[in-house]
Every structure is written in C-alpha cells, then in structure tokens.
Design a protein around this motif. Structure first.
Motif, PDB file in Angstrom:
ATOM      1  N   PHE A 154     -31.767 -56.077  56.756  1.00 50.00           N
ATOM      2  CA  PHE A 154     -32.391 -55.044  57.561  1.00 50.00           C
ATOM      3  C   PHE A 154     -32.615 -53.799  56.707  1.00 50.00           C
ATOM      4  CE2 PHE A 154     -30.275 -57.902  60.411  1.00 50.00           C
ATOM      5  CZ  PHE A 154     -31.116 -57.977  61.523  1.00 50.00           C
ATOM      6  N   LYS A 155     -33.677 -53.074  57.010  1.00 45.15           N
ATOM      7  CA  LYS A 155     -34.052 -51.898  56.227  1.00 45.15           C
ATOM      8  C   LYS A 155     -33.422 -50.632  56.789  1.00 45.15           C
ATOM      9  CE  LYS A 155     -38.195 -49.374  54.688  1.00 45.15           C
ATOM     10  NZ  LYS A 155     -39.679 -49.330  54.755  1.00 45.15           N
ATOM     11  N   ALA A 156     -32.982 -49.768  55.877  1.00 47.52           N
ATOM     12  CA  ALA A 156     -32.449 -48.458  56.257  1.00 47.52           C
ATOM     13  C   ALA A 156     -32.899 -47.452  55.201  1.00 47.52           C
ATOM     14  CB  ALA A 156     -30.932 -48.494  56.349  1.00 47.52           C
ATOM     15  N   THR A 157     -33.131 -46.211  55.632  1.00 45.08           N
ATOM     16  CA  THR A 157     -33.549 -45.174  54.690  1.00 45.08           C
ATOM     17  C   THR A 157     -32.658 -43.943  54.838  1.00 45.08           C
ATOM     18  OG1 THR A 157     -35.170 -44.297  56.279  1.00 45.08           O
ATOM     19  CG2 THR A 157     -35.960 -45.918  54.668  1.00 45.08           C
ATOM     20  N   ALA A 158     -32.594 -43.159  53.758  1.00 44.89           N
ATOM     21  CA  ALA A 158     -31.811 -41.923  53.769  1.00 44.89           C
ATOM     22  C   ALA A 158     -32.405 -40.969  52.748  1.00 44.89           C
ATOM     23  CB  ALA A 158     -30.343 -42.204  53.449  1.00 44.89           C
ATOM     24  N   VAL A 159     -32.148 -39.685  52.941  1.00 41.37           N
ATOM     25  CA  VAL A 159     -32.602 -38.659  52.001  1.00 41.37           C
ATOM     26  C   VAL A 159     -31.365 -38.014  51.387  1.00 41.37           C
ATOM     27  CG1 VAL A 159     -33.861 -36.503  51.701  1.00 41.37           C
ATOM     28  CG2 VAL A 159     -34.684 -38.215  53.336  1.00 41.37           C
ATOM     29  N   ARG A 160     -31.343 -37.930  50.052  1.00 40.84           N
ATOM     30  CA  ARG A 160     -30.199 -37.335  49.381  1.00 40.84           C
ATOM     31  C   ARG A 160     -30.659 -36.365  48.302  1.00 40.84           C
ATOM     32  NH1 ARG A 160     -26.917 -41.802  46.122  1.00 40.84           N
ATOM     33  NH2 ARG A 160     -25.722 -39.942  45.620  1.00 40.84           N
ATOM     34  N   GLU A 161     -29.792 -35.448  47.934  1.00 33.43           N
ATOM     35  CA  GLU A 161     -30.104 -34.481  46.888  1.00 33.43           C
ATOM     36  C   GLU A 161     -30.176 -35.201  45.538  1.00 33.43           C
ATOM     37  OE1 GLU A 161     -28.262 -30.359  44.922  1.00 33.43           O
ATOM     38  OE2 GLU A 161     -27.272 -31.355  46.612  1.00 33.43           O
ATOM     39  N   ALA A 162     -31.198 -34.885  44.750  1.00 32.84           N
ATOM     40  CA  ALA A 162     -31.368 -35.515  43.445  1.00 32.84           C
ATOM     41  C   ALA A 162     -30.375 -34.932  42.451  1.00 32.84           C
ATOM     42  CB  ALA A 162     -32.795 -35.311  42.947  1.00 32.84           C
ATOM     43  N   SER A 163     -29.776 -35.795  41.643  1.00 27.70           N
ATOM     44  CA  SER A 163     -28.816 -35.352  40.646  1.00 27.70           C
ATOM     45  C   SER A 163     -29.529 -34.703  39.465  1.00 27.70           C
ATOM     46  CB  SER A 163     -27.987 -36.540  40.146  1.00 27.70           C
ATOM     47  OG  SER A 163     -27.208 -36.174  39.035  1.00 27.70           O
ATOM     48  N   LYS A 164     -29.028 -33.550  39.036  1.00 26.83           N
ATOM     49  CA  LYS A 164     -29.617 -32.834  37.906  1.00 26.83           C
ATOM     50  C   LYS A 164     -29.123 -33.355  36.566  1.00 26.83           C
ATOM     51  CE  LYS A 164     -30.458 -28.439  40.307  1.00 26.83           C
ATOM     52  NZ  LYS A 164     -30.051 -28.888  41.647  1.00 26.83           N
ATOM     53  N   THR A 165     -28.160 -34.276  36.594  1.00 28.52           N
ATOM     54  CA  THR A 165     -27.648 -34.815  35.340  1.00 28.52           C
ATOM     55  C   THR A 165     -27.934 -36.306  35.198  1.00 28.52           C
ATOM     56  OG1 THR A 165     -25.487 -35.131  36.380  1.00 28.52           O
ATOM     57  CG2 THR A 165     -25.818 -33.101  35.126  1.00 28.52           C
ATOM     58  N   ASP A 166     -28.805 -36.821  36.040  1.00 28.22           N
ATOM     59  CA  ASP A 166     -29.225 -38.217  35.922  1.00 28.22           C
ATOM     60  C   ASP A 166     -30.573 -38.238  35.218  1.00 28.22           C
ATOM     61  OD1 ASP A 166     -30.072 -40.844  36.194  1.00 28.22           O
ATOM     62  OD2 ASP A 166     -29.183 -41.070  38.184  1.00 28.22           O
ATOM     63  N   PHE A 167     -30.609 -38.755  34.020  1.00 27.58           N
ATOM     64  CA  PHE A 167     -31.816 -38.744  33.192  1.00 27.58           C
ATOM     65  C   PHE A 167     -32.992 -39.428  33.887  1.00 27.58           C
ATOM     66  CE2 PHE A 167     -34.520 -40.064  29.653  1.00 27.58           C
ATOM     67  CZ  PHE A 167     -34.555 -38.902  28.890  1.00 27.58           C
ATOM     68  N   ARG A 168     -32.675 -40.339  34.814  1.00 29.06           N
ATOM     69  CA  ARG A 168     -33.742 -41.064  35.509  1.00 29.06           C
ATOM     70  C   ARG A 168     -34.572 -40.164  36.413  1.00 29.06           C
ATOM     71  NH1 ARG A 168     -29.752 -45.707  37.688  1.00 29.06           N
ATOM     72  NH2 ARG A 168     -28.579 -43.806  38.112  1.00 29.06           N
TER      73      ARG A 168
END
Length: 292
Positions: A154-168
């Motif tokens: 089953f599909k689920a979605t969420a919004v999260r703060e982007a990490s400033k130390t993740d190079f991606r």
C-alpha cells in the motif's frame, strides 16, 4: 476439566508470545541515487577532460548504487551496507567525504518501541556515535496498491525536512547571466552556493503481510514492513525478504564512537564541508574537488 483447559490455554498463549519474541526477518535493499545534476555540473568545465569525467561518473555510480541489509524483529532493526571488497579501490579526501554523506557507512540501529536510533559514523578520521529520536513522519495513507516481490503493498506519503548534510540533496546553483560578478575577497556561506530543498516528499510502499513497524534507513511508522522508498532523488527497493532465517542476527546498537546528537554531528560535518570548500577554492577549483 476446566483446570486442564486453562493449563492448555496458558501453554498456547505462552508459545505464541515466545514465537513473537523470537521472530526475526532479513530484507535486502538496492539503493540508487540519480547523479545527473553532478554530471551536468562537470560539463563545460575546462579543467575536466572527457576521461576524467568518465572516471568521476563511474566512481559516483558506484557510490550511488548500493546494497543494504536490514535485520529486524518486532521492536528493533539494524540496517547496514553490504560489504564489498574491491581490489585497488582508493579515493581521495573529496571522494571519501562525499561517501560519508550519502547514507553509507556504519550500522543504523532503530528501536521503534522507544522511538530512538543509534548510528556509528566515521567522518574525517574520527568516530562518532549519533544517538537521537526517530523522525516523527506524518504518513498519509493513499489509495494505491501494487505488488512488490510477491507482497501486496500500500502507498503512503509524508513530507520531511531535507537534511543539509546529505550530499544527495545538493544541487549546484544555476548561473545567472544578469548577475553581477562575485567579489572574490568576500567569504560566502556554502549554503549560498548550493540549491537545497527545504522539504522532501517521501513516497513509501509497505506490506501489512509483514506486520513490523520497520523500514530502510530511518524510515518507520507504517503498519507493515516498508519495501520501497522514493524521495525524488533516491529510490530504495527491497529485492529479497527472508522471514525467520535459520541463522539469527544479534540486533543491538553499536557502542563505538563519541556520543553526539544528530544536530551536533550535522554541525561538525557542515563546518568541515565549508573548510574543505575554502581550501579547494584556493586551488582554483571554485568548489568541491572530486577525487582527492
């Protein structure tokens, strides 16, 4: 008669409880991150020859295509990159820094019972033990379903703060033809040189057929094992699941490294990133130098 029935009931319930406590599973995940933004940045760079660009792209492809193993039970899990031995695989300081910021390295321990995580990280020759609370993802249940590896998901979605130390999450800022030339003597923040999203939309697919509150990396909180996660740049897809394997894995947190919170670790990483940026600007590269 009632005494016998009661005794049998106690035995059955005890057996079920023991079985639940001993339940364990193993899932294999393939993680792929798009490196198109970095390839575009290298195009047109006079200091990068076609051979150098190909070498860098090959290295980044290896960095951004990884295999992880998740061992889990009802309350805890450990998530670790599959070890691969590559003869002669060496990289410079720039490449090692990037590798430490792309989700690799260390053992990620999650305890969904007390909503905490522990991950051991090596950064710039120092060992850290990051301990903090699991992110409180506000999942929204969607109506879509699909099958992954034979499991109904089953599909689920969420919004999260982007990490400033993740190079991606890094995207080089596009040059503005109408912008005034930058003052070379003025020191700028690294954030001013990069486009970074404030938020990231997470799409997850979970299966209630494996009723554990677990998933890859620090994803959790759904009524079933998360088999796929997509944040727009990185896709983590489960390729294999083994329930109750014959060989049990000890699921416990690492104890090696200096204990810090996630914010303290992020601040340390970001400070080193800026120092590294300043050092490479002195070499005339104008930013990060990949490969040493």
């Amino acid at each position: 008669m009632y005494k016998i029935i009661f005794t049998l009931a106690v035995i059955v319930f005890s057996a079920v409880e023991i079985q639940a406590q001993e339940f364990q599973g193993m899932a294999v995940y393939e993680s792929k991150t798009s490196a198109s933004d970095f390839s575009k940045r290298m195009e047109g760079n006079k200091n990068v020859t076609p051979d150098m660009q190909k070498m860098i792209e090959d290295r980044m492809k290896k960095m951004f295509e990884k295999t992880f193993i998740l061992n889990f039970d009802k309350s805890a899990s450990i998530y670790k990159e599959e070890e691969k031995l590559e003869a002669g695989a060496q990289s410079g300081a720039g490449m090692r820094m990037i590798m430490s910021m792309t989700g690799g390295g260390g053992t990620f321990y999650k305890n969904v019972k007390d909503k905490s995580y522990t991950v051991d990280k090596e950064f710039m020759g120092k060992e850290f033990l990051v301990k903090d609370s699991l992110p409180n993802l506000q999942w929204k249940m969607e109506g879509e379903t699909r099958i992954i590896g034979g499991y109904n998901c089953f599909k689920a979605t969420a919004v999260r703060e982007a990490s400033k130390t993740d190079f991606r999450n890094f995207t080089p800022k596009k040059e503005d033809a109408n912008a005034k030339p930058a003052d070379a003597t003025k020191k700028t923040s690294l954030l001013e040189e990069l486009d970074m999203p404030k938020e990231t939309v997470i799409t997850a697919w979970y299966t209630p057929e494996i009723p554990v509150n677990q998933g890859p990396e620090n994803y959790w909180g759904l009524p079933g094992l998360i088999l796929e996660v997509n944040d727009g740049k990185t896709v983590i897809l489960c390729s294999k699941v083994i329930l109750n394997p014959k060989v049990k894995t000890v699921i416990k947190a690492s104890t090696k490294g200096k204990v810090v919170t996630q914010k303290e670790f992020d601040d340390t990483v970001f400070k080193k990133m800026e120092e590294f940026r300043d050092m490479n600007q002195g070499r005339g590269n104008g930013g990060f130098r990949i490969g040493g």
